[in-house]
Design an enzyme around this catalytic site. Structure first.
Site, PDB file in Angstrom:
ATOM      1  N   TYR A 430       0.811  -1.234   0.000  1.00 26.56           N
ATOM      2  CA  TYR A 430       0.000   0.000   0.000  1.00 26.56           C
ATOM      3  C   TYR A 430       0.840   1.279   0.000  1.00 26.56           C
ATOM      4  CZ  TYR A 430      -0.368  -0.158   5.297  1.00 26.56           C
ATOM      5  OH  TYR A 430      -0.185  -0.185   6.648  1.00 26.56           O
ATOM      6  N   GLU A 431       0.206   2.362  -0.246  1.00 23.06           N
ATOM      7  CA  GLU A 431       0.881   3.668  -0.349  1.00 23.06           C
ATOM      8  C   GLU A 431       1.920   3.660  -1.477  1.00 23.06           C
ATOM      9  OE1 GLU A 431      -0.652   5.580   2.040  1.00 23.06           O
ATOM     10  OE2 GLU A 431       0.097   7.127   0.709  1.00 23.06           O
TER      11      GLU A 431
END
Lengths: 572, 572
Positions: A430-431
């Site tokens: 994620y990110e």
């Protein structure tokens, strides 16, 4: 599950990196070493005493969706309240709306503690921090006044809404619509996925920052705007009022982070207010995402610390076989020691890189000249993808080693070692996946300044190699110098590569090479500053750092070899 | 979840390794390429059509203990029956009791298919195979006649009972007692842990092979005997009769392998029969454990294959962003391709090492002179720990990359990518941790023959390097030669190291170095044999094999650096 905030280690590292420079600036005059240690002591107590015991409970009793409402694990509401009441959410926020205006360098330490104790719960305030930053930078004064105080106090929490089923890494493919309302607000319609803490019962309201398209928006990333969409519409007095038209459709059943509700949210004409200008949403989101990336790197290193602590404790307690050093515990076996040294060495390297990145962010904010600001900002920009990818890769590798040190019981859920791996695994995704971080480093970041910032980082390592040699540490100095030379060569190759895809093809090994080099540099500096730290540095430089040259070799092969077969030929 | 048995790949590799030599021996005259391909076709169908669909169900519906009886996941009984009816359990067993007397080289291929389709279920017949081997080698004719036919037919299954709570890797610490009964049997009392398939409802009886101590036994590993302890005592006609005094106390709640019941078993005066002589139990167990270690390596590679297949399929289907090669799918991105090449390259390397090991086992069995037998046996002995550790490390690394290729959905359990990692994680721990494998390689195996077998393996790689150079592949040849040179240096260092703990300190990197070298050697040979295989070999040699030199550097640092700090200093 026990977790002890490594306060002394953090303080040592902060001083080694030169964090005290901050207190000499006008912007961060209050960020003294005394304040820092007081903060670390307070946050460390919260993490170790209140949050750490919640970690197993969150795994055992996942957040669940009941009649459209998300119920969090037992104890999470109390844990969240303690974080909010400690003032930790607004640590770096401006004082205008109740923040403490302290440096990011302090926040990464506190956030590491919260994440090391209970990663799933810590994501909730982390999301709020990102939102606070975005609103401070881009929202109108009216929106700031409405949303910032409750977010900073922690009465409300924040979320980020980027992804849609067809638009993950490719944000430009999103289709959520924003129709203007007569009163200046917008009606948001669409479905968003992967919303961490998208609904919960630990605070009274939730503000979603949602990327969506205006009716006349251009296609792709240039036509995206950002909206603040509260779960409950604020009354004129600022209290949570009428329910907005956003519903939690489902929760993901994930490998880990069971205590953190990952929501699919459906917006059906929900009322939102634009943050920043029309079609400027991605720029606003990216401001916040850079710091969020550092934040995720810190999550990885936090779990690495937790895994290392547990593995060492277990290895000192578990007796099995006779050991060469005469101790009865398995920590006496050379191969177990190798794992423990590797865990501690990688964790220390990741921490130094993350904290160093935070310091550059702060120094850029505090700079008094534009040249100074730009130099610190470029350094931070180069370090950010390294901090994110290496911090999270380290979390995964160290948590895996933690299972291995535990042997059979590491595979049993009761021990908690496996949970750390399950929880931290997503941080590499994620990110911005770690592959995207690496592409950012060799693409955008190397291109921004023709490799100046990266070259300066390599230069810092070269200076440390020279300092080692000057201190009589010829072998260690040579090891660090060799890795730096490999990094110079690979960087020159990247800058000379004509096609961007040739850079991308070597992006992941290039990033790993840089991380190992910088990690070795920091550990060596620590050893030069304090002789008791030499053994860990020596292990890292002589036994882990040689990988940098192997990564460098892989980094400079170009795209050709990766397209010499159709992908189908690699499958069944 | 789909799984396609890689039949063509297996056949190619078998021929490349020289498996057809087996059919030229008296012992394995029936092991022709035609027989092999018929077997692979049949087993592949079973794996892909019947077993693969069970894998997710086993994860979702864990084996559970109800009123003292273990209930297996839905479909497992039918799946097990199909394996038994296919004759796969007795593939290598002798014909006297119903086996097919085929080579281990065939069994590893079939076992890879079963494990790739459904690892948790495949462990059940794998345990039986190990037990059959132990009974054939060590049991009395009477015991063989009683136990082998139902085990080979699969009406009964087998287990291995070594560990106790205080005796894991240190088997010598076990305390289970065996008291002689007047009728020549023994009464077994004690508690055993980590018993895979220790109870279940997929077959009519279970035979436990249990390590225990006779009343007058010496302490440590020299006082351990082996006993066959059936769950139901056989009637004179050989049918399962009266319930024996062994109870399932509990099941472990594990990270993965939920479909495979891992039992704590309590023996309370259970009737067992000694296998092999008094105090000779560990020798008997170790015969079987060597092959079991290869079997576990194959489990790792099987999961790597399954993970690679799924990742490639997903990367060809998932659309995100614009790709440099103009394909819309993410398989077109260079960084995704790097992951897929790495997955396929490591899997191919692990398979070649495992199959090569099996072939040496077979050639030792089929040898007509003692010198020939000893040479093949020494080769197999050196390859076994490499096959086990590298096969399982590869399973873990490749399954991790599989999650990464899937991005966010890889973290969601529904996808199945995460299950592969959860399932395979234990293979680096059981059957001797990978650290113990590495210590076996640099300790016992290097010492047995002064490094002759390992030296010969390096020599094979050197010959391949020369063949690459002769074929005009200068760069590839140089890469392989460099890794071989690093292996020569590290091996010489190991042999010269005075203290065994200096070897142990470098054991894990030394094993990795050898595995990378041998993997590169096999992939290069494949490329020389078939030009279409050059891209994968080139990727491996130029981009993964450079790690061998980094591992070699870590391998030769000795124990000193690992004891320069107390382990406590690495913890909280």
């Amino acid at each position: 599950m026990s977790y002890t905030a490594p306060i002394a280690e953090m303080g040592f590292l902060a001083d080694l990196l030169g964090q005290p420079r901050l207190a000499a600036t006008a912007r961060f005059a209050e960020a003294t070493a005394e304040t820092r240690q007081a903060i670390l002591g307070e946050a460390g107590r919260l993490a170790g005493e209140l949050l750490a015991p919640l970690n197993a409970a969150g795994d055992r009793h996942p957040a669940r969706l009941e009649n459209g409402v998300v119920r969090c694990p037992p104890g999470y509401a109390e844990g969240y309240r303690a974080i909010a009441e400690g003032g930790w959410i607004g640590l770096v926020a401006g004082p205008e709306h109740g923040g403490m205006a302290l440096p990011q360098s302090f926040a990464v330490m506190v956030n590491e503690m919260l994440a090391g104790a209970c990663l799933s719960l810590s994501l909730c305030p982390l999301m709020s921090q990102g939102q606070i930053e975005a609103l401070e930078a881009h929202a109108s004064d009216e929106l700031k006044a409405r949303f910032l105080p409750p977010l900073i106090e922690g009465r409300w929490t924040g979320t980020m809404n980027l992804s849609e089923p067809q638009a993950g890494s490719d944000v430009g493919a999103l289709t959520t619509r924003a129709e203007p309302n007569p009163d200046g607000s917008h009606a948001i319609t669409g479905q968003k996925v992967w919303i961490s803490w998208g609904d919960h019962d630990v605070a009274e309201n939730i503000v979603h920052l949602v990327l969506a398209r205006l009716p006349d928006a251009p296609a792709g990333t240039k036509g995206i705007s950002l909206f603040a969409v509260p779960k409950f519409l604020p009354t004129p007095e600022g209290a949570p009022g009428r329910r907005n038209a956003v519903q939690t459709v489902s929760l993901e059943e994930k490998l880990g982070l069971h205590g953190s509700p990952t929501c699919v949210l459906a917006y059906e004409g929900a009322t939102g207010w634009m943050v920043g200008g029309p079609n400027r949403g991605l720029a606003a989101m990216f401001t916040m995402m850079n710091n969020a990336r550092l934040g995720v790197g810190v999550e990885g290193l936090a779990v690495a610390e937790a895994a290392t602590q547990r593995a060492v404790a277990y290895a000192l307690e578990r007796r099995q076989g006779t050991t060469p050093d005469g101790s009865a515990a398995i920590a006496g076996h050379a191969d177990v020691r190798r794992m423990l040294f590797t865990m501690r060495g990688l964790t220390a390297a990741a921490r130094a890189i993350c904290y160093d990145c935070a310091l550059s962010i702060d120094l850029a904010k505090a700079a008094e000249t534009e040249a100074e600001r730009a130099a610190h900002a470029a350094r931070a920009a180069a370090l950010t993808p390294i901090a994110k990818a290496f911090g999270t890769d380290t979390g995964i590798e160290v948590a895996g080693l933690g299972i291995q040190v535990h042997g059979g019981v590491g595979y049993v859920e009761e021990t908690g070692a496996a949970q750390l791996l399950r929880d931290v695994r997503v941080t590499a995704i994620y990110e911005g996946t770690n592959g995207i971080q690496a592409m950012d480093l060799v693409g955008r970041k190397l291109s921004l300044d023709g490799g100046a910032a990266v070259g300066a980082l390599i230069g810092e390592a070269e200076a440390t190699a020279a300092a080692l040699a000057a201190a009589g540490e010829a072998a260690l100095g040579a090891a660090l110098a060799d890795a730096a030379a490999a990094a110079r060569e690979a960087t020159a190759w990247m800058l000379a590569a004509g096609a961007i895809n040739d850079r991308f093809a070597g992006a992941t090994p290039y990033l790993k090479m840089m991380a190992l080099l910088l990690g070795g540099h920091h550990l060596a500096r620590a050893a030069l500053a304090e002789p008791g730290r030499r053994p860990l540095a020596a292990f890292f430089l002589m036994q882990l750092l040689p990988r940098a040259r192997a990564e460098a070799a892989a980094a400079v092969q170009g795209a050709g070899p990766l397209y010499a077969l159709p992908a189908e030929a690699l499958g069944a």
